[in-house]
Design a protein around this motif. Structure first.
Motif, short mmCIF file in Angstrom:
data_model
loop_
_atom_site.label_atom_id
_atom_site.label_comp_id
_atom_site.label_asym_id
_atom_site.label_seq_id
_atom_site.Cartn_x
_atom_site.Cartn_y
_atom_site.Cartn_z
N THR A 15 0.81 -1.22 0.00
CA THR A 15 0.00 0.00 0.00
C THR A 15 0.84 1.27 0.00
OG1 THR A 15 -0.20 -0.09 2.41
CG2 THR A 15 -1.97 -1.11 1.12
N THR A 16 2.07 1.22 0.54
CA THR A 16 2.90 2.43 0.59
C THR A 16 3.81 2.60 -0.62
OG1 THR A 16 4.59 1.31 1.89
CG2 THR A 16 2.89 2.51 3.12
N ALA A 17 4.23 1.52 -1.23
CA ALA A 17 5.17 1.61 -2.36
C ALA A 17 4.63 2.42 -3.53
CB ALA A 17 5.60 0.22 -2.81
N PRO A 18 3.39 2.22 -3.96
CA PRO A 18 2.91 2.97 -5.12
C PRO A 18 3.01 4.50 -4.97
CG PRO A 18 1.44 1.15 -4.69
CD PRO A 18 2.39 1.23 -3.52
N ALA A 19 2.76 5.01 -3.80
CA ALA A 19 2.81 6.45 -3.58
C ALA A 19 4.23 7.01 -3.70
CB ALA A 19 2.23 6.80 -2.22
N HIS A 20 5.22 6.21 -3.35
CA HIS A 20 6.60 6.69 -3.33
C HIS A 20 7.45 6.18 -4.48
CE1 HIS A 20 5.79 8.50 0.51
NE2 HIS A 20 5.26 7.36 0.92
N LYS A 25 11.95 5.91 -8.41
CA LYS A 25 12.38 5.64 -9.78
C LYS A 25 13.26 6.76 -10.33
CE LYS A 25 12.12 3.34 -13.77
NZ LYS A 25 13.18 3.85 -14.60
N VAL A 26 12.93 8.00 -10.00
CA VAL A 26 13.77 9.13 -10.41
C VAL A 26 15.18 8.94 -9.85
CG1 VAL A 26 14.17 11.61 -10.07
CG2 VAL A 26 11.91 10.79 -10.77
N ARG A 27 15.26 8.57 -8.60
CA ARG A 27 16.57 8.34 -7.96
C ARG A 27 17.31 7.18 -8.64
NH1 ARG A 27 19.03 10.80 -4.31
NH2 ARG A 27 20.45 9.85 -2.82
N GLU A 67 19.02 9.17 0.85
CA GLU A 67 17.89 10.01 0.45
C GLU A 67 16.87 9.25 -0.39
OE1 GLU A 67 18.93 13.92 -0.95
OE2 GLU A 67 20.76 13.90 0.23
N ASP A 68 16.86 7.94 -0.27
CA ASP A 68 15.91 7.12 -1.02
C ASP A 68 14.51 7.30 -0.43
OD1 ASP A 68 14.50 5.22 -2.43
OD2 ASP A 68 15.53 3.51 -1.55
N PRO A 69 13.53 7.69 -1.25
CA PRO A 69 12.16 7.85 -0.74
C PRO A 69 11.59 6.58 -0.09
CG PRO A 69 12.38 8.89 -2.87
CD PRO A 69 13.65 8.13 -2.64
N PHE A 70 12.01 5.40 -0.54
CA PHE A 70 11.53 4.17 0.08
C PHE A 70 12.06 4.04 1.50
CE2 PHE A 70 10.19 1.00 -3.48
CZ PHE A 70 9.22 1.89 -3.92
N VAL A 71 13.27 4.47 1.74
CA VAL A 71 13.85 4.43 3.09
C VAL A 71 13.23 5.53 3.95
CG1 VAL A 71 15.97 4.71 4.43
CG2 VAL A 71 16.00 3.36 2.32
N LEU A 72 13.20 6.74 3.42
CA LEU A 72 12.72 7.89 4.18
C LEU A 72 11.25 7.78 4.57
CD1 LEU A 72 14.48 10.76 2.18
CD2 LEU A 72 15.22 9.68 4.32
N ASN A 73 10.46 7.07 3.77
CA ASN A 73 9.01 7.00 4.00
C ASN A 73 8.54 5.63 4.50
OD1 ASN A 73 8.02 9.73 3.07
ND2 ASN A 73 9.26 9.08 1.33
N GLY A 74 9.47 4.79 4.95
CA GLY A 74 9.09 3.53 5.58
C GLY A 74 8.55 2.46 4.66
N VAL A 75 8.81 2.57 3.35
CA VAL A 75 8.39 1.51 2.43
C VAL A 75 9.21 0.25 2.70
CG1 VAL A 75 8.17 0.85 0.00
CG2 VAL A 75 7.64 3.19 0.72
#
Length: 90
Positions: A15-20, A25-27, A67-75
């Motif tokens: 549920t969290t991966a799609p949002a981030h 992917k940009v990173r 600075e990976d959004p998956f790490v920063l946002n708990g994915v």
């Protein structure tokens, strides 16, 4: 020596991966374009088996996860960076 990042997916990964994912992917694309990220992908069941990325160096791997959004946002609930001695090269 290269470096491998192993990600363990958080329980709510699906549920969290799609949002981030777009920012993640940009990173990925940025690091790949400059030659720091060599390979990246998920295992058969990313929810239970996680994912892996291979970097040119430990420094590149550390910079990516910092600075990976998956790490920063708990994915992902955790990650590990391992040094890797590649035996076969193209």
């Amino acid at each position: 020596m290269k470096a491998v990042v192993l990600y363990a997916s958080a329980d709510d990964f699906a549920t969290t991966a799609p949002a981030h994912f777009p920012a993640h992917k940009v990173r990925i694309d940025e690091f790949h374009a400059r030659g720091d990220l060599l390979l990246v992908g998920v295992f058969g069941d990313p929810r239970t088996q996680g994912s892996m990325a291979v970097f040119r160096s430990r420094e590149s791997a550390e910079a990516f996860v910092a600075e990976d959004p998956f790490v920063l946002n708990g994915v992902v609930k955790s990650y590990e960076i391992r040094d890797w001695n590649e035996i076969l090269t193209p």
